[in-house]
Design an enzyme around this catalytic site. Structure first.
Site, PDB file in Angstrom:
ATOM      1  N   ASP A 226      28.640  45.187  32.012  1.00  0.00           N
ATOM      2  CA  ASP A 226      27.364  44.876  31.384  1.00  0.00           C
ATOM      3  C   ASP A 226      27.597  44.154  30.055  1.00  0.00           C
ATOM      4  OD1 ASP A 226      24.420  45.274  31.360  1.00  0.00           O
ATOM      5  OD2 ASP A 226      24.846  46.469  29.567  1.00  0.00           O
ATOM      6  N   GLU A 299      47.379  48.403  37.519  1.00  0.00           N
ATOM      7  CA  GLU A 299      48.100  49.649  37.779  1.00  0.00           C
ATOM      8  C   GLU A 299      47.739  50.221  39.147  1.00  0.00           C
ATOM      9  OE1 GLU A 299      46.995  52.282  34.658  1.00  0.00           O
ATOM     10  OE2 GLU A 299      47.684  50.951  33.042  1.00  0.00           O
TER      11      GLU A 299
END
Length: 582
Positions: A226, A299
């Protein structure tokens, strides 16, 4: 000779492992779920996570690839969940973390990936971090989490600068200190209940790394960010007054939300050069944040993604958000804001593909979302439509709904033929128009209140969607309750009334998504064809796409019609209609 193909049965496949250059997000059609308005499982009038889980098979049947959920995290709901009070929990109105896990597992079992909203520009004023900042006082580490400043003028009675809130009014609120004296001011580019974080503070960076990992550990496939053009403010927080601009049909005037940037793409092009950058948006410092977040997502396996809500023009500048070490996608608001005009659309399509391709990213395409007037109304408006202002009973230039839907279907068929990724907003596959006649006492958007009713705000595109039946909540929930009232005409738009019906909007969306996948249009390279003034036509692989913007029907080229947004007259394409041919 033009022939019309028989409908092809829908086929669905599980997501396949990504190959370099074929990562799922490069071609995905992503369906936005606005949780409070999608499906209500318990009859309280508010959509929830169990309701979403129950309705996910319908999205699989529609043919989308992924689901994006607007905020469902803990929130006082002063701005429909974009005021988060706990980033690591589910709001009780929507369910529990266990409900979320079941929803996510169900989606993955159906072959749907799940993207969730993250709101990093600001938190709720109810968040523990902000409450601790208020209690700790000026100069404390707790205050440094947010943008607190001393006031100006005698006794600090004036705000630190002249910035205005997106929702109307000033962007600063003064606090009362623990000893009862008037104190510092805090910045809120949105509602006063949404204080802005200070992203100059490493503590904020570390908190959000932890938030990302919390949801990635649960299995989400990515995040829609956002206000991705926000977070970083210009040093010194200088005064800024957005340039005046009069909006036009299909284009937005530059409000604070757009940072003074005309979103109608032709405006920026004709102005010659890049619009001025406001001090609260599109600062270069945001890119370091997304490079950091990119390493966090790396990751995890499975091509996790970041998609930015970045109201940035021109497109060449927006492309900086999707460089290889930053985000994977950003919304193409220049396309959304382009009026229904052949030349304007051809221009924005060319510029979009060129800009995003230059950094190795796919373009995205979108026509509706929870912040804009639904395109089944917007594209045929005759009057002014300023971004975020909304429309209502007193709006002038409202279109005929049948005509407007016909045009919207043509726009959708054009969008879904373009290369890259596309976003759909819940209910557009039903042809839902903007809900215009909402009673004043039912409205809930902060814009309505902060402007004393001068702007209607965004409630009209957020009304709970209809599923089946002719009364009560049209299957939204087991009772008649609905947090925003549904129009009495919505029985004609229910999913059950359109499923399997040739020519229905739902069937058109299903057919378009099936053909888009079958002909690999997401990886196509459009080549323009000149079929005369008032038309837009291109060839992408095996498919020829023709759109008629003119008053008179135009002759279709030879081929078999595999999709048409409206009824054809033999080999002629009527006005405001799109056809795909092979």
């Amino acid at each position: 000779m033009t022939t019309i193909a028989a409908p092809t049965p829908l086929t669905h496949t599980e997501p396949t492992p990504s190959a370099p250059g074929r990562e799922w997000w490069r071609s995905a059609v992503i369906y936005q779920v606005y949780p409070r308005s999608f499906a209500d499982s318990d009859g309280d009038g508010m959509g929830d996570l169990p309701g979403i889980t129950h309705r996910l098979p319908a999205l699989r049947e529609l043919g989308v690839d992924a689901v994006w959920l607007s905020p469902f995290q803990s929130s006082p709901q002063r701005d429909a969940g974009y005021d988060v009070s706990d980033y690591r929990d589910v709001d009780v109105r929507f369910g529990t973390l266990a409900d979320f896990d079941r929803m996510l597992a169900t989606a993955h079992d159906l072959g749907l990936r799940v993207i969730i909203d993250i709101v990093p520009n600001h938190s709720s004023s109810d968040h523990r971090w902000f409450q601790e900042a208020l209690a700790a006082g000026p100069g404390s580490p707790e205050r440094a989490r947010y943008i607190f400043r001393d006031g100006t003028g005698e006794n600090g009675d004036l705000p630190p600068n002249n910035w205005e809130s997106i929702f109307g009014g000033g962007a600063w609120t003064r606090v009362t200190e623990a000893d009862g004296r008037p104190g510092q001011w805090y910045l809120h580019l949105f509602d006063k209940s949404q204080p802005d974080f200070d992203w100059e503070n490493p503590w904020v960076w570390e908190q959000f790394r932890g938030i990302l990992r919390f949801w990635l550990d649960r299995g989400v496939d990515g995040f829609r960010v956002d206000v991705a053009h926000g977070m970083v403010k210009e040093a010194g927080l200088p005064d800024y007054t957005p340039p005046a601009h009069t909006g036009s049909m299909g284009g937005a005037a530059p409000t604070l939300e757009t940072g003074g940037i005309p979103l109608e793409p032709e405006i920026a092009a004709h102005a010659g050069g890049e619009p001025a950058t406001p001090p609260y948006f599109a600062q270069d410092g945001v890119h370091a944040i997304y490079r950091d977040w990119h390493t966090v997502l790396d990751e995890y396996s499975g091509d996790r993604v970041l998609c930015g809500e970045a109201w940035v023009e021109p497109l060449d500048k927006l492309a900086r958000w999707v460089r290889p070490d930053e985000m994977q996608q950003t919304f193409n608001f220049a396309y959304l804001e382009t009026p229904w005009n052949a030349a304007a659309l051809r221009s924005v399509i060319d510029r979009s593909i060129a800009a995003f391709s230059s950094v190795g990213a796919p373009s995205t395409w979108v026509l509706s979302n929870h912040d804009v007037v639904r395109h089944a109304t917007r594209l045929a408006l005759h009057g002014e439509n300023l971004q975020g202002h909304g429309i209502g009973p007193k709006t002038t230039g409202l279109p005929d709904p049948v005509f407007a839907l016909h045009r919207a279907r043509a726009a959708t068929a054009l969008m879904l033929a373009l290369p890259g990724s596309a976003y759909l907003y819940q209910g557009e596959e039903l042809g839902l128009p903007e809900a215009i006649d909402l009673p004043d006492d039912a409205r809930q958007d902060p814009t309505w209140f902060r402007t004393n009713g001068e702007r209607y705000g965004r409630d009209g595109c957020r009304v709970p969607i209809p599923w089946e039946g002719t009364e009560a909540s049209y299957g939204f929930g087991p009772t008649a309750a609905s947090w925003l009232p549904q129009p009495s005409t919505w029985a004609a738009y229910t999913r059950s009334s359109q499923a399997g019906v040739p020519g229905s909007t739902l069937t058109m969306y299903q057919d378009a998504l099936d053909a888009r996948r079958r002909y690999d249009l997401a990886f196509g390279s459009p080549e323009w064809i000149d079929l005369g003034e008032g038309t837009l036509a291109f060839r992408s692989g095996e498919v020829t796409v023709v759109v008629n913007f003119g008053e008179a029907p135009v002759a279709l080229p030879e081929g078999e019609v595999v999709l048409a947004s409206g009824a054809l007259d033999g080999g002629m394409l009527p006005r405001d209609t799109t056809a795909w041919l092979v």
